[in-house]
Design a protein around this motif. Structure first.
Motif, short mmCIF file in Angstrom:
data_model
loop_
_atom_site.label_atom_id
_atom_site.label_comp_id
_atom_site.label_asym_id
_atom_site.label_seq_id
_atom_site.Cartn_x
_atom_site.Cartn_y
_atom_site.Cartn_z
N ASN A 1 0.83 -1.20 0.00
CA ASN A 1 0.00 0.00 0.00
C ASN A 1 0.87 1.26 0.00
N TYR A 2 1.91 1.28 0.86
CA TYR A 2 2.74 2.49 0.93
C TYR A 2 3.47 2.72 -0.40
N ILE A 3 3.87 1.65 -1.06
CA ILE A 3 4.53 1.80 -2.37
C ILE A 3 3.52 2.39 -3.37
N ALA A 4 2.29 1.88 -3.31
CA ALA A 4 1.27 2.33 -4.26
C ALA A 4 0.91 3.80 -4.10
N PRO B 1 4.45 9.38 -2.91
CA PRO B 1 5.04 9.72 -1.61
C PRO B 1 4.00 10.17 -0.57
N SER B 2 2.70 10.08 -0.91
CA SER B 2 1.67 10.62 -0.01
C SER B 2 1.69 10.03 1.40
N GLY B 3 1.99 8.77 1.52
CA GLY B 3 1.83 8.14 2.84
C GLY B 3 3.04 8.18 3.74
N LEU B 4 4.03 9.04 3.43
CA LEU B 4 5.29 9.03 4.17
C LEU B 4 5.10 9.20 5.68
N HIS B 5 4.26 10.16 6.04
CA HIS B 5 4.03 10.44 7.45
C HIS B 5 3.49 9.21 8.18
N SER B 6 2.48 8.60 7.56
CA SER B 6 1.87 7.42 8.13
C SER B 6 2.88 6.25 8.15
N PHE B 7 3.66 6.11 7.07
CA PHE B 7 4.68 5.06 6.97
C PHE B 7 5.65 5.14 8.16
N TYR C 1 -11.93 9.98 -2.80
CA TYR C 1 -12.68 10.57 -1.69
C TYR C 1 -12.21 10.07 -0.31
N PHE C 2 -11.37 9.04 -0.32
CA PHE C 2 -10.95 8.46 0.97
C PHE C 2 -9.44 8.64 1.16
N ALA C 3 -9.03 8.85 2.40
CA ALA C 3 -7.61 9.13 2.66
C ALA C 3 -6.94 8.05 3.50
N PHE C 4 -7.69 7.00 3.87
CA PHE C 4 -7.13 6.04 4.83
C PHE C 4 -5.97 5.22 4.30
N THR C 5 -5.72 5.25 2.99
CA THR C 5 -4.57 4.48 2.48
C THR C 5 -3.26 5.23 2.69
N TYR C 6 -3.33 6.53 2.93
CA TYR C 6 -2.08 7.30 3.03
C TYR C 6 -2.06 8.29 4.19
N ASP C 7 -3.13 8.40 4.94
CA ASP C 7 -3.19 9.42 5.98
C ASP C 7 -3.80 8.85 7.25
N LYS C 8 -3.70 9.62 8.33
CA LYS C 8 -4.33 9.18 9.58
C LYS C 8 -5.81 9.49 9.59
N VAL C 9 -6.23 10.43 8.77
CA VAL C 9 -7.66 10.73 8.67
C VAL C 9 -8.28 9.82 7.60
N MET C 10 -9.59 9.71 7.64
CA MET C 10 -10.26 8.72 6.79
C MET C 10 -10.71 9.28 5.44
N THR C 11 -11.02 10.59 5.41
CA THR C 11 -11.61 11.14 4.20
C THR C 11 -10.73 12.25 3.61
N SER C 12 -10.85 12.45 2.29
CA SER C 12 -10.02 13.46 1.62
C SER C 12 -10.77 14.80 1.54
N LYS C 13 -10.06 15.80 1.04
CA LYS C 13 -10.69 17.13 0.88
C LYS C 13 -11.89 17.04 -0.07
N LYS C 14 -11.75 16.16 -1.05
CA LYS C 14 -12.82 16.01 -2.04
C LYS C 14 -14.12 15.52 -1.39
N PHE C 15 -13.97 14.69 -0.37
CA PHE C 15 -15.11 14.16 0.39
C PHE C 15 -15.84 15.33 1.06
N SER C 16 -15.06 16.23 1.71
CA SER C 16 -15.67 17.39 2.39
C SER C 16 -16.38 18.28 1.37
N LYS C 17 -15.72 18.45 0.22
CA LYS C 17 -16.27 19.31 -0.82
C LYS C 17 -17.61 18.75 -1.32
#
Ligand code: FE2
Length: 566
Positions: free
Chosen positions: A79-82, A85-91, A234-250
C-alpha cells in the motif's frame, strides 16, 4: 485438549481458553488494564485465563493468533509503495511498530507462556471471524459472511461451513472495504474510528437519507452481487491518519465534524444516508450468498455485524431462515474464533451441536467473577455499609427499587464476553418512564443525547413487544417496538429498540429479576446499560463496581447478595 486464542495489536486485545472446543475462560485485556480498547499484548487476560482455570502453560496443546501478521505487513508495504510519496508520514509512524513489535508475536506468545512447547498457528483474519460466527452457532451447516475494516487483504468474505470445516470461497479486498466506508463516515461525523461506529448507527435514525444517491453516484460502486468498489479519490485512509479526503468534504459541502461541535441536521442526514447504503449493500450480499449456497442458515461475523439495524434488515428482508451472530463479532471475539478454528478445523474435531441455550451461556458468561465471600470481604475491609439478603428477597427489593425510579448497579456472576453488558455487569432502570433516559444520562452516562438505551426482555414476551420472532440474546438486533407508549425510555426516535432477550436457562438470576419487575409492573422489560463511566471499560473487580456509586449518582448497587445504597 486445551487451546488458547489470542487477538491483539490492532484494537480490543483479548485472550480465550478452550477445553475440548468449549470456552472455559475469555476476557478482553481492557477489563484488567482499564485502558478502553487496549490493543497491547493481552498479558493480563492470558494470565487470568490460566489462573482462573488452574491450567499451566505446559498443559496447553496449541495456540492460535487471530490473523497472519506477515500478510498484513505485506499489504501495508504494498500500500505504501502504491500511494508514495503521499503516505510518508503514516509510513514513519506505522512501520517501526511492526518491525520492532508486531512481527515478533510468536516470541511474545512463547515469552508469556513459559513452559508451553506446542504449536502456534495463524489462521487468516476472516477465517477467525468466520470460525467464531459458526462455532458459536447451533447450526450443522451454514453460509458465512464476514465484513470488517480489513484483515490481511480481505475486507469482506463469504463461504460456508459444515461440521468442522470452514471454507471461504470469495472475498473483497483492500482498499475496497464496506467497514472502512462506514468508518469514514464515523470519522467525518466526529466520532472515533473503530469505537464510534455504533454512535453513528444511533445518530442515523434522526436523519433522512438525502445523500443516498450522491454516495452511490460518487463514493461507492455497488454491483448486483453486493461487491463494492470505493472511489479512492474521496478516501484518505490508504495514506493518511484521517479517513476522508478534501474532495469528500467538498462533496458534502462541510468540513469533518469535530467531537465538540454541535450535531446539525446535515450530520444526521449524512449518517442516515451512509447507514442506508450499508444496509442495502449487505442485503445485496446476503441475497447473492443465498443464491450461491442455497443454505437456510447464515452466520455473520466481523465488526460490521455489530450494526444491529443492518442485522435486523438481514433477518426481516433477507432470504435466510436463520441468522446467527456471535456475542463478539469484532476483533476481540476472534481470540475465541482463532482458538475454535484451531480446535475444530486445524485439529479436525467434530462440532458439538448442543442445545442453543447452553451455547448462549458458554458464549457469553465466561469472564472473571467474584463470589459473595470476596464481595463481603471487600465491603467489610473498607467499612462500607450494606444490607445482605437471601436471593429471593434481594430480587424483590431490587425490582421494587427499579420500579420506584431508582438507577441500580447489578454486579453478579461471571463477566460477559463481548462489548455488551448482558445482565451481569449492568446498570438497570425502569423503561416505562419517559424521563429515564435523561435521568440515566444526568446521573451516570453523560452520553450524546441521540443515543438510545437498550431493553432486556423475558424471552417469551419478545414478540409481544417487538417485531421479532427469534431470540436476540446478545443485543445485536434493532427491531421495531410494538408498544412504544409502554416502554418510552427504550424506544428510539425511529420507533425501534436494541433488545436483549433473556431466558431462564441462559441467565436465571437476571431472568428472575426481570420477572419480579414484571410481577410489580406488568412490563417484562428492564433498561440494561453497561456498568462503566464514560470513557472507561466495563467494571471488573468489586472495588471498580463500588466506585460506580462513589463516582456517579447511581442510587444503589447490588453486588452478589449485598446491597449498598448511595
Ligand atoms: Fe476484523
Amino acid at each position: 485438549m486445551y487451546n488458547l486464542g489470542i487477538s491483539c495489536y490492532y484494537h480490543d486485545s483479548a485472550a480465550a481458553l478452550l477445553k475440548d472446543g468449549h470456552v472455559i475462560a475469555a476476557v478482553e485485556e481492557e477489563r484488567f488494564s482499564r485502558k478502553k480498547f487496549d490493543d497491547g499484548f493481552p498479558h493480563k487476560a492470558i494470565e487470568w485465563c490460566l489462573s482462573y482455570t488452574g491450567i499451566k502453560p505446559e498443559q496447553i496443546d496449541s495456540v492460535a493468533f487471530y490473523d497472519k501478521p506477515i500478510l498484513k505487513f505485506e499489504r501495508l508495504l504494498d500500500n505504501y509503495i502504491a500511494v508514495a510519496p503521499s503516505g510518508l508520514h503514516s509510513f514513519l509512524d506505522v512501520i517501526p511498530k511492526w518491525i520492532h513489535k508486531r512481527l515478533w508475536i510468536k516470541n511474545d506468545i512463547r515469552k508469556s507462556l513459559k513452559g508451553f512447547t506446542g504449536e502456534i498457528i495463524f489462521p487468516e483474519h476472516h477465517l477467525s471471524h468466520a470460525a467464531h460466527a459458526f462455532f458459536t452457532s447451533p447450526f450443522e451447516e451454514s453460509a458465512i459472511l464476514t465484513i470488517d475494516g480489513v484483515g490481511e487483504w480481505s475486507t469482506t468474505s463469504f463461504g460456508y461451513a459444515k461440521d468442522n470445516s470452514v471454507k471461504i470461497t470469495n472475498d473483497i479486498r483492500w482498499p475496497h472495504s464496506l467497514g472502512l466506508f462506514y468508518s469514514a463516515f464515523t470519522y467525518f461525523l466526529g466520532f472515533k474510528v473503530n469505537e464510534g461506529e455504533y454512535k453513528l448507527m444511533g445518530l442515523s435514525s434522526y436523519g433522512k437519507p438525502k445523500y443516498y444517491d450522491l454516495i452511490l453516484d460518487k463514493l461507492i460502486d455497488v454491483k448486483e452481487d453486493g461487491s463494492i468498489h470505493l472511489n479512492m479519490e474521496y478516501f484518505a485512509f490508504t495514506y493518511d491518519k484521517v479517513m476522508t479526503s478534501k474532495k469528500f468534504s467538498k462533496l458534502f459541502e462541510i468540513e469533518p465534524k469535530t467531537k465538540d461541535e454541535e450535531t446539525l441536521q446535515i450530520h444526521f442526514d449524512i449518517g442516515a444516508s451512509a447507514q442506508k447504503v450499508l444496509e442495502d449493500v449487505i442485503l445485496k450480499m446476503v441475497n447473492h450468498i443465498h443464491d450461491k449456497t442455497k443454505m437456510k442458515n447464515l452466520c455473520l461475523g466481523g465488526g460490521v455485524a455489530l450494526n444491529g439495524v443492518a442485522n435486523y434488515k438481514i433477518l426481516s428482508e433477507g432470504p435466510f431462515e436463520n441468522i446467527h451472530i456471535p456475542p463478539s463479532p469484532g476483533d476481540a471475539g476472534s481470540a475465541v474464533g482463532a482458538a475454535q478454528y484451531l480446535y475444530y478445523v486445524y485439529h479436525k474435531n467434530s462440532k458439538d451441536y448442543s442445545n442453543s441455550a447452553r451455547l448462549i451461556q458458554e458464549n457469553v458468561y465466561v469472564g472473571p467473577s467474584y463470589d459473595n465471600d470476596e464481595i463481603k470481604s471487600f465491603l467489610d475491609s473498607n467499612n462500607i455499609k450494606y444490607q445482605s439478603f437471601d436471593t429471593r428477597t434481594l430480587l424483590q427489593k431490587t425490582a421494587h427499587l427499579i420500579s420506584d425510579g431508582n438507577v441500580i448497579g447489578w454486579y453478579q456472576g461471571k463477566m460477559e464476553w463481548g462489548p455488551r453488558a448482558l445482565g451481569n455487569r449492568s446498570i438497570l432502570a425502569d423503561p416505562r418512564r419517559l424521563d429515564m433516559k435523561d435521568i440515566l444520562n444526568a446521573k451516570i452516562k453523560h452520553r450524546e443525547s441521540f443515543r438510545p438505551f437498550a431493553p432486556s426482555i423475558m424471552e417469551e414476551y419478545a414478540s409481544e413487544y417487538f417485531e421479532i420472532g427469534v431470540p436476540s440474546p446478545y443485543m445485536l438486533m434493532v427491531a421495531p417496538v410494538k408498544k412504544p407508549k409502554e416502554i418510552p425510555a427504550v424506544t428510539h426516535v425511529d420507533g425501534t429498540g436494541r433488545l436483549q432477550t433473556v431466558s431462564k436457562y441462559t441467565n436465571s438470576l437476571y431472568y428472575d429479576l426481570i420477572n419480579e419487575f414484571y410481577k410489580i409492573t406488568g412490563v417484562p422489560i428492564i433498561i440494561n446499560t453497561s456498568m462503566n463511566v464514560m470513557g472507561e471499560p466495563i467494571v471488573n473487580t468489586p472495588e471498580q463496581a463500588y466506585q460506580m456509586i462513589v463516582k456517579t449518582d447511581m442510587d444503589c448497587i447490588v453486588m452478589g447478595n449485598y446491597m449498598v445504597m448511595k
